[in-house]
Each structure stands twice: as C-alpha cells, then as structure tokens.
Design an enzyme around this catalytic site. Structure first.
Site, PDB file in Angstrom:
ATOM      1  N   GLN A 178       4.759 -11.870   4.499  1.00  0.00           N
ATOM      2  CA  GLN A 178       4.859 -10.754   3.607  1.00  0.00           C
ATOM      3  C   GLN A 178       5.490  -9.648   4.725  1.00  0.00           C
ATOM      4  O   GLN A 178       6.750  -8.996   4.040  1.00  0.00           O
ATOM      5  CB  GLN A 178       3.550 -10.097   3.198  1.00  0.00           C
ATOM      6  CG  GLN A 178       3.015 -11.025   2.015  1.00  0.00           C
ATOM      7  CD  GLN A 178       1.734 -10.590   1.777  1.00  0.00           C
ATOM      8  OE1 GLN A 178       0.720 -10.278   2.804  1.00  0.00           O
ATOM      9  NE2 GLN A 178       1.076 -10.872   0.570  1.00  0.00           N
ATOM     10  N   HIS A 216       0.631  -1.246  15.833  1.00  0.00           N
ATOM     11  CA  HIS A 216       0.066  -1.642  14.540  1.00  0.00           C
ATOM     12  C   HIS A 216       0.909  -2.786  13.945  1.00  0.00           C
ATOM     13  O   HIS A 216       0.462  -3.542  13.034  1.00  0.00           O
ATOM     14  CB  HIS A 216       0.004  -0.196  13.844  1.00  0.00           C
ATOM     15  CG  HIS A 216      -0.549  -0.506  12.376  1.00  0.00           C
ATOM     16  ND1 HIS A 216      -1.897  -0.591  11.882  1.00  0.00           N
ATOM     17  CD2 HIS A 216       0.114  -0.372  11.124  1.00  0.00           C
ATOM     18  CE1 HIS A 216      -2.141  -0.784  10.743  1.00  0.00           C
ATOM     19  NE2 HIS A 216      -0.812  -0.884  10.252  1.00  0.00           N
ATOM     20  N   CYS A 265      -1.294  -6.633  -2.117  1.00  0.00           N
ATOM     21  CA  CYS A 265      -2.544  -6.212  -2.493  1.00  0.00           C
ATOM     22  C   CYS A 265      -3.632  -5.459  -1.712  1.00  0.00           C
ATOM     23  O   CYS A 265      -4.486  -4.715  -2.335  1.00  0.00           O
ATOM     24  CB  CYS A 265      -3.241  -7.441  -3.161  1.00  0.00           C
ATOM     25  SG  CYS A 265      -3.576  -8.687  -1.998  1.00  0.00           S
ATOM     26  N   LYS A 304     -16.674 -16.893 -10.409  1.00  0.00           N
ATOM     27  CA  LYS A 304     -15.694 -16.602  -9.312  1.00  0.00           C
ATOM     28  C   LYS A 304     -15.655 -17.760  -8.370  1.00  0.00           C
ATOM     29  O   LYS A 304     -14.548 -18.054  -7.837  1.00  0.00           O
ATOM     30  CB  LYS A 304     -15.765 -15.145  -8.936  1.00  0.00           C
ATOM     31  CG  LYS A 304     -14.645 -14.589  -8.197  1.00  0.00           C
ATOM     32  CD  LYS A 304     -13.341 -14.933  -9.007  1.00  0.00           C
ATOM     33  CE  LYS A 304     -12.298 -14.188  -8.230  1.00  0.00           C
ATOM     34  NZ  LYS A 304     -10.999 -14.196  -8.999  1.00  0.00           N
TER      35      LYS A 304
END
Length: 453
Positions: free
Chosen positions: A120, A99, A50, A192
């Site tokens: 991930q 990176h 995301c 939230k």
C-alpha cells in the site's frame, strides 16, 4: 525544507471516524494533486488504507505547515478542524521519516509485521510519482523506505509466526497435513470467526468446504462465498465422518459434539487423521475428544497461547528492524545533507571558467603578437593551474557536506569563494532539489546499501 506527516490511524481514531477520512481509489490521484497545490507544499504523498489515512508532505518552512495540511484535510473531507483535531497526529522531520519507515515495515500495523501495508505504501508513492507530486526528496525517501521494508521481511522472521487466532489455527493444521489440498473441511457455525478461518483455509488450498448451521440460510450465504456446500444442522454426524478439518464456532451454550460422536465418526475412517478447531466460547467440542486416537483438538486458549508466543517473537524481530531503520535513516540523512554541495561546486567551476576566459581575452588584447599555438599552450597551462587549485577545496567540501555540520561548511565555502550571487539569495537545499528533481525522478536511487529501481 521540512518533511511532515499528518494523519490518523486505528490507534487514534475509531472506525466511524476513519471511514469519514476514507479516500476512494479513483479519487486518490485528484486528492494528491490537490495536496501538492496547497500552500507551502512542495511534494506530497497520501497513504490511505482501512486502518490509516496519512498525508506526507515536503514543505518550505516548518512554522504553520502542519496547519496548512490540516486545512487541506478540512477542505477535502468537508469537515471542520475541530471535528477531527483530537484524532490527528503530526510528525516532523526525523520523526516523520522514522514513522514512514516503521509503517512500511509493518511495525505500526494492527498486526505487527504484516506485509500488506508495504504494498500500500509502495502503490501510494508510485501513484504520487505518476501524478508529478513527488520530487527529489520523496523519490529518495519512499524508495528507501520500501526497500528497507523488503529487506526487513527477507532478513528477519517478523512475518513467520501467526498472530491471529484464525490464522494460527490454519498454521497448526499445516503441521498435521502439510497441505490442505484435497482435504475436506467442515465448518460448524457461520459467524465472523468461521468466515475468517475459511478465508485462510481457502487461501491455503482447501478445495472442498461444507458448512452447517442451525439457520440454513446463514450456512448457504457463507458457503456461496467460497464455492462450498451448505447442509442442514442435523446432517452433522454424517458430515463429521467425511471431514478432515472441523472448525466449530457456534453460539451454543452446551457442547454440540461429544467424545462418542467423534469416536463413531473415526470408526468410519480409521486411517485418516482429523484436525478439530474449537473457537467457540463456551466450547462446542467436548474436551475429552482430545483422547480419541488420530484426532487433534485445539480450543481458543490453545490458539491464543500460540498467538501470544508468536507476538512476542515478532516483537523481538521488530527490534532488529528498528536497528535496520536507524542505519538506513542515517544513510538517507547523509545523502540529504550532501544535496547542496553539487550546485556550490558547479558555481565555483563556472566562476573559475569565467575568470579563465576573461584572463585569456585580456592576454589576447595585451599580447597581440602571441601565435595561436602559444595561446593554446597558455590556455592549457592556466586551466590546469585553476583545476589544481580547486581540486583540494572541492574534495574537502564534498567530504564535509554529509557530516553533521555540513550546512555550515557549505555556507562558509560559499562565502569564502563569494558564490552567493551565483547560487541565488536563499541558498536552500530546495534549490538543489529543484535542480536535480527531473534527473533523479525516474532513475534508481541509492542510500547506503539500498537500491530500488
């Protein structure tokens, strides 16, 4: 060969841009296969979350290859390059490798040191490996990055300190209760921040959650997500007397609970502590509630102070991880520089074998009276001579190949023994990678101190 990464993340692109580059999990296999088929791409992995979409590629030349990857992105996502070019970053070779390691270790994340990105990255690599879009280089590089990240989280305190307000609140409660199991939680407000805090509480073992809000429907919606119970707002005093943990985040312009309210609730439960978290601005809970015995009150400033302190602690730990990354990249680079030595040595050994066979055939023709026994002795002795002659040069080139100017050493070695024809016209590491890819693809690889099955 060269390694590049082209991507965008939460720093370079707003969410409305990032969501246009989202790749549905069910299409990721197709996307990485298509990337691998693109011009100049030899290996490919796509990391899509995301907060980032990154395309890693091993390419056959440095010029124009980032442009080829951007062309792929334009084609796959159905956008012109002018639309997304301002949001992209490109890293090549050493910068690309570093990176990847920083991403896997959580040093490039929105929440520094978070561990979700490690899974991930690992999943993205394993998917690409299953789809056949990785080879020797990425099999080694991604395994080293994942292993380094695991080592970083195991050997440093990068993930030990809460760095979000909601999570910091939950960690504070653990200091008081030890565990949330069996504790009754009261949520006042259904915004939230309340939702995020409830998520952390639920993950920490809280079993009974009550939610109250001025709009009952909002309370019912939040309670339903976590198997809780919604209550009308006027039930607050009764709920307070039963609560072990109170989290308040409403939009009220005035305090909704006073010191007297909490004192009344505590008289009904004199031996049980109450942990209160006020994450509203303006504050929901009167500051002097802090003076009530057995009540532990924290407001947003308390929590943000804890978060900032913890962020600084994570930054210090990240310096240790940067040093670990530097060491592991050096080990990877040493391994990579040695890739070309295997084919060169095999070419020399094959050439020596051919010369030996030709010499033995010539000897048979010129000395037909030699017995088989004599020929065996000569064969053994001459082969031993050749092996001894080659031993030192082979050892030296093995030692020199991983060094800084190893490519030049291999080139001179190849020319000295006239091995160009045996190795093929461009004596690139690509040939070595292709020759070993099948063998390396499924077995554990080692780089320095790293091993990952």
């Amino acid at each position: 060969m060269h390694i590049i990464v082209v991507g965008l993340n939460y720093r370079t692109a707003p969410v409305e841009v990032r969501e246009r580059f989202a790749i549905a999990p069910e299409r990721l296999s197709e996307a990485v296969r298509e990337l691998k088929r693109w011009k100049s791409v030899l290996e490919g992995v796509i990391v899509a979350t995301c907060n980032r979409t990154e395309l890693y590629a091993v390419v056959d030349r440095d010029h124009f290859c980032p442009q080829h990857v951007r062309n792929f992105m334009a084609a796959w996502f159905g956008m012109s390059k002018d639309e997304f070019a301002p949001y992209l970053y490109t890293h090549e070779d050493e910068a690309a490798k570093r990176h990847l390691f920083r991403v896997a270790c959580g040093l490039d994340s929105m929440v520094i040191g978070e561990t979700q990105i490690l899974g991930q990255v690992r999943d993205a690599f394993l998917l690409a490996q299953r789809e056949g879009t990785t080879g020797t280089i990425f099999n080694a590089l991604f395994k080293a990055a994942v292993t380094t990240a695991k080592k970083a989280h195991a050997e440093t305190g990068i993930g030990e300190n809460a760095v979000s307000v909601s999570y910091a609140a939950i960690e504070l409660g653990k200091r008081i209760f030890g565990s949330y199991r069996g504790k009754r939680v009261l949520i006042v407000g259904a915004g939230k921040m309340s939702e995020l805090t409830v998520k952390h509480l639920f993950a920490s073992g809280a079993e009974r959650i009550d939610v109250t809000n001025r709009t009952l429907a909002r309370a019912e919606e939040l309670a339903a997500r976590f198997g809780g119970q919604a209550h009308p707002f006027d039930a607050l005093p009764a709920l307070l007397a039963e609560a072990d943990v109170v989290i308040s985040s409403t939009g009220s312009r005035e305090t909704i609970l006073s010191k007297a309210d909490v004192e009344a609730a505590m008289r009904a439960r004199p031996s049980r502590p109450m942990f209160m978290i006020d994450i509203a601005v303006p504050r929901d809970l009167a500051p002097d509630i802090h003076d009530v015995g057995n009540v532990y009150l924290y407001d947003i400033d308390d929590l943000e102070g804890i978060v900032e302190t913890n962020l600084e602690l994570r930054r210090r730990e990240s310096e240790k991880i940067e040093a670990m990354i530097a060491d592991e990249l050096a080990a990877f680079d040493q391994w990579y520089r040695s890739l070309g030595v295997g084919p060169v040595i095999r070419a020399l050994q094959e050439k020596a074998k051919d010369i030996h066979q030709e010499t033995m055939e010539s000897m048979r023709n010129k000395l037909p009276d030699l017995t088989e026994h004599e020929l065996k002795i000569i064969h053994k002795l001459t082969k031993s001579m050749l092996n001894q002659m080659m031993h030192e040069p082979i050892q030296r080139v093995k030692e020199m190949a991983p060094e800084r100017h190893g490519d030049e050493a291999l080139e001179y070695f190849t020319k000295l023994f006239a091995l160009e024809a045996a190795l093929g016209a461009p004596s690139e590491k690509a040939d070595a990678a292709a020759a070993t890819s099948e063998r390396e693809e499924r077995r554990p690889l080692q780089h320095g101190s790293l091993t990952l099955a």
